[in-house]
Motif scaffolding. Structure first.
Motif, PDB file in Angstrom:
ATOM      1  N   TYR A  59      21.350   5.341  51.488  1.00 58.37           N
ATOM      2  CA  TYR A  59      21.993   5.601  50.194  1.00 58.37           C
ATOM      3  C   TYR A  59      21.420   4.736  49.073  1.00 58.37           C
ATOM      4  N   THR A  60      20.886   3.566  49.410  1.00 59.81           N
ATOM      5  CA  THR A  60      20.263   2.702  48.401  1.00 59.81           C
ATOM      6  C   THR A  60      19.095   3.399  47.713  1.00 59.81           C
ATOM      7  N   TYR A  61      18.406   4.260  48.457  1.00 60.89           N
ATOM      8  CA  TYR A  61      17.196   4.897  47.941  1.00 60.89           C
ATOM      9  C   TYR A  61      17.391   6.349  47.548  1.00 60.89           C
ATOM     10  N   PHE A  62      18.380   7.016  48.153  1.00 62.20           N
ATOM     11  CA  PHE A  62      18.469   8.465  48.009  1.00 62.20           C
ATOM     12  C   PHE A  62      19.933   8.883  48.064  1.00 62.20           C
ATOM     13  N   PRO A  63      20.346   9.833  47.236  1.00 62.48           N
ATOM     14  CA  PRO A  63      21.775  10.149  47.145  1.00 62.48           C
ATOM     15  C   PRO A  63      22.327  10.999  48.288  1.00 62.48           C
ATOM     16  N   ILE A  64      21.452  11.549  49.134  1.00 63.75           N
ATOM     17  CA  ILE A  64      21.906  12.400  50.229  1.00 63.75           C
ATOM     18  C   ILE A  64      21.461  11.764  51.539  1.00 63.75           C
ATOM     19  N   ALA A 102      15.273   8.486  59.087  1.00 60.89           N
ATOM     20  CA  ALA A 102      16.403   8.453  58.151  1.00 60.89           C
ATOM     21  C   ALA A 102      16.325   7.281  57.181  1.00 60.89           C
ATOM     22  N   GLY A 103      15.449   6.316  57.464  1.00 65.82           N
ATOM     23  CA  GLY A 103      15.385   5.126  56.625  1.00 65.82           C
ATOM     24  C   GLY A 103      15.156   5.422  55.155  1.00 65.82           C
ATOM     25  N   GLN A 104      14.323   6.424  54.866  1.00 73.30           N
ATOM     26  CA  GLN A 104      14.039   6.763  53.470  1.00 73.30           C
ATOM     27  C   GLN A 104      15.222   7.441  52.787  1.00 73.30           C
ATOM     28  N   MET A 105      16.219   7.838  53.579  1.00 69.58           N
ATOM     29  CA  MET A 105      17.393   8.501  53.015  1.00 69.58           C
ATOM     30  C   MET A 105      18.618   7.589  52.997  1.00 69.58           C
TER      31      MET A 105
END
Length: 202
Positions: free
Chosen positions: A103-108, A98-101
Motif C-alpha cells: 500500500y505504501t507504493y500502490f493503492p491496490i 506482491a512487494g510492488q503492490m
C-alpha cells in the motif's frame, strides 16, 4: 521505464511481456512487464469466457513484473492463473511479486485480485504445462534469472532475457565458446525463434 512513441515503433515501447499460445489453446505469458496491460485488454476482448493462463517469470526485477497490477484478467473472478518463477531467497514467490503492490507504493493490493492464482517455484530442469514442454536454464544476471525453452506443436521458442556472457572473450565476440557460454549456446541450438538480449558488451 516504458516510453512508447515514434522513436520506439520498430522495437516497441513496453517492458518485457510475450504471449505464446499452443494450437490446443494453452496460454503462456512470459514475463509481466508493462506490455501486460495491452495483452490483458486484448484477452478481455476475446469474450466473456473464463481465462486460463500461465505466467512464466524469468526474474523479479521491476521491468519484468511491473505489469502485474495492470493485467485485467487477474481481477476477474472465474479466471485461473499459475505463476512460475525461479525460487529466490527468503520471501515466498507470492510475497516477492506482491512487494510492488504494498500500500505504501500502490493503492491496490493483491487481495483485490478476483482470479484464482497459484505460485510455483522453478529451478533448472524440465516441466510440462498441458501440451507444452518447458526446459529451464539459469542465466548470468544480477538476480536469479531463468531462460525458457518452450517446445510445442513441432516448434521451439527460446526466451532468454537479461543474460550476460560469462567470459570477456565471448562478450567481445572473439575466441572459442567454452564452459557456461558454450552451454548457453547449446541451450539455444535448433530453436525456431530466439528472443534474447543483445545489449550487453564487455
Amino acid at each position: 521505464m516504458a516510453k512508447p512513441g515514434p522513436d520506439t515503433i520498430r522495437y516497441g515501447g513496453n517492458t518485457s511481456c510475450v504471449q505464446v499460445t499452443s494450437d490446443a489453446g494453452t496460454l503462456l505469458v512470459i514475463d509481466c512487464g508493462t506490455g501486460a496491460h495491452g495483452l490483458g485488454q486484448h484477452l478481455m476482448k476475446e469474450g466473456p469466457k473464463p481465462v486460463r493462463g500461465h505466467v512464466l517469470i524469468s526474474h523479479t526485477h521491476w521491468d519484468h513484473i511491473q505489469g502485474i497490477p495492470f493485467f485485467t484478467p487477474f481481477f476477474i473472478p472465474g479466471n485461473k492463473w499459475d505463476f512460475y518463477a525461479p525460487k529466490g531467497f527468503g520471501e515466498s514467490l507470492r510475497e516477492t511479486l506482491a512487494g510492488q503492490m504494498e500500500y505504501t507504493y500502490f493503492p491496490i493490493t493483491p487481495e483485490a485480485f478476483g482470479a484464482e492464482l497459484s505460485y510455483n517455484n522453478l529451478s533448472e530442469g524440465v516441466f510440462r504445462i498441458d501440451d507444452v514442454v518447458i526446459r529451464t536454464r539459469y542465466l548470468n544476471h544480477p538476480a536469479l534469472t531463468i531462460a525458457f525453452r518452450i517446445e510445442v506443436d513441432g516448434a521451439v521458442v527460446i526466451y532468454a532475457c537479461d543474460h550476460e556472457p560469462h567470459s570477456r572473450e565471448a562478450a567481445d565476440g572473439v575466441g572459442q565458446l567454452d564452459g557456461q557460454d558454450l552451454a548457453h549456446a547449446e541451450f539455444l541450438r535448433d530453436a525456431d525463434l530466439v528472443i534474447h538480449d543483445a545489449q550487453y558488451l564487455a
